[in-house]
Scaffold this motif. Sequence first.
Motif, mmCIF file in Angstrom:
data_model
loop_
_atom_site.group_PDB
_atom_site.id
_atom_site.type_symbol
_atom_site.label_atom_id
_atom_site.label_comp_id
_atom_site.label_asym_id
_atom_site.label_seq_id
_atom_site.Cartn_x
_atom_site.Cartn_y
_atom_site.Cartn_z
ATOM 1 N N LEU A 1 0.828 -1.211 0.000
ATOM 2 C CA LEU A 1 0.000 0.000 0.000
ATOM 3 C C LEU A 1 0.862 1.262 0.000
ATOM 4 O O LEU A 1 0.531 2.255 -0.642
ATOM 5 N N GLY A 2 1.965 1.184 0.734
ATOM 6 C CA GLY A 2 2.852 2.344 0.798
ATOM 7 C C GLY A 2 3.494 2.680 -0.529
ATOM 8 O O GLY A 2 3.866 3.830 -0.772
ATOM 9 N N SER A 3 3.633 1.694 -1.393
ATOM 10 C CA SER A 3 4.275 1.926 -2.692
ATOM 11 C C SER A 3 3.286 2.221 -3.805
ATOM 12 O O SER A 3 3.680 2.568 -4.914
ATOM 13 N N ILE A 4 1.996 2.076 -3.547
ATOM 14 C CA ILE A 4 0.987 2.289 -4.588
ATOM 15 C C ILE A 4 0.757 3.782 -4.849
ATOM 16 O O ILE A 4 0.548 4.197 -5.982
ATOM 17 N N GLY A 5 0.792 4.591 -3.802
ATOM 18 C CA GLY A 5 0.626 6.030 -3.982
ATOM 19 C C GLY A 5 -0.747 6.521 -3.566
ATOM 20 O O GLY A 5 -1.759 5.837 -3.772
ATOM 21 N N ARG A 88 11.425 -2.445 -3.583
ATOM 22 C CA ARG A 88 10.720 -1.313 -4.168
ATOM 23 C C ARG A 88 10.079 -0.425 -3.112
ATOM 24 O O ARG A 88 9.488 0.605 -3.443
ATOM 25 N N THR A 89 10.181 -0.820 -1.837
ATOM 26 C CA THR A 89 9.474 -0.070 -0.809
ATOM 27 C C THR A 89 10.317 0.209 0.425
ATOM 28 O O THR A 89 10.398 1.332 0.897
ATOM 29 N N THR A 90 10.953 -0.815 0.977
ATOM 30 C CA THR A 90 11.629 -0.644 2.257
ATOM 31 C C THR A 90 12.779 -1.618 2.392
ATOM 32 O O THR A 90 12.988 -2.472 1.531
ATOM 33 N N GLY A 115 11.404 1.159 -8.074
ATOM 34 C CA GLY A 115 10.738 1.690 -6.893
ATOM 35 C C GLY A 115 9.226 1.560 -6.926
ATOM 36 O O GLY A 115 8.668 0.675 -7.578
ATOM 37 N N GLY A 116 8.545 2.462 -6.215
ATOM 38 C CA GLY A 116 7.092 2.441 -6.123
ATOM 39 C C GLY A 116 6.460 3.374 -7.139
ATOM 40 O O GLY A 116 7.032 3.655 -8.190
ATOM 41 N N SER A 117 5.282 3.894 -6.827
ATOM 42 C CA SER A 117 4.594 4.785 -7.765
ATOM 43 C C SER A 117 4.742 6.238 -7.315
ATOM 44 O O SER A 117 5.158 6.523 -6.197
ATOM 45 N N SER A 118 4.390 7.140 -8.209
ATOM 46 C CA SER A 118 4.491 8.570 -7.908
ATOM 47 C C SER A 118 3.571 8.959 -6.752
ATOM 48 O O SER A 118 2.477 8.412 -6.617
#
Length: 258
Positions: A1-5, A88-90, A115-118
Amino acid sequence: LGSIGFPVLINLKDKLFWKLKNQLFPSTEEQTNFIRFDLNTKLVLITSSILVAAGTVLFLIFEYDGTLKDMSFFTKIVQSLFNAILPRTTGFASVNPADFQPSTILLVCLLMWIGGSSQSMAGGVKVNTVAVLFLNLKGIITGSDQTGAFHRAISEKAVLRAYAVAFIATVCVFVFSFILILLEPGQPIRSIIFEVMSALFTVGSSLGLTPVLSGESKFVLCIAMFLGRVGLLSILIGLLGHRGAKGCSFPNEHIIIN
């Protein structure tokens, strides 16, 4: 969830609430107030799903007889999924990254670069950027005049920005790696590059190099972490974004690219 934006999460929330509202309170205005998944949400979810799936399968293959050797098959699957998401997150570590196969390290470096998303909590060049680059490449190969997907066109400005982000991030990896190689001549190059990418893309993983680095090298990594967290392109735009020529247009001239 943290990487979705956050924009994607908000779009998903709005869509869910709209569904629930129309299930509980049917209305003739349903079509008027229709909430759709926008192009950004679709690209982020699809690209992220592909990255997680591909990363899980490749990690399982590369480390099946490596760091996952003494685990049950189910545990191997869970570990592979976990280690496909975390670059991609942590920087959590369920297995020691220093024991990874060279192919796994290269995979992790690629995932860190993406990485993740903007507008998310993750670093990297962002999955939005990667999706736009692939769509633009597809358009170039097929001879299309537009970059887009799902019957929507992506603006030329967004495409150019994606290329700029990818280029700047790659150059920064080279520059910071080069500096650390000069400062730490006795350390393995792969550990240095991994350390730089982990810092620049705010991951936090390490092959065990961090404790033995000199103060100068740690200071360089601090700069990389700061630049990666604030955003490389954002910093450059803030410093140089208003210095271009205004109110004039230059004639076009062809440059050979092949």
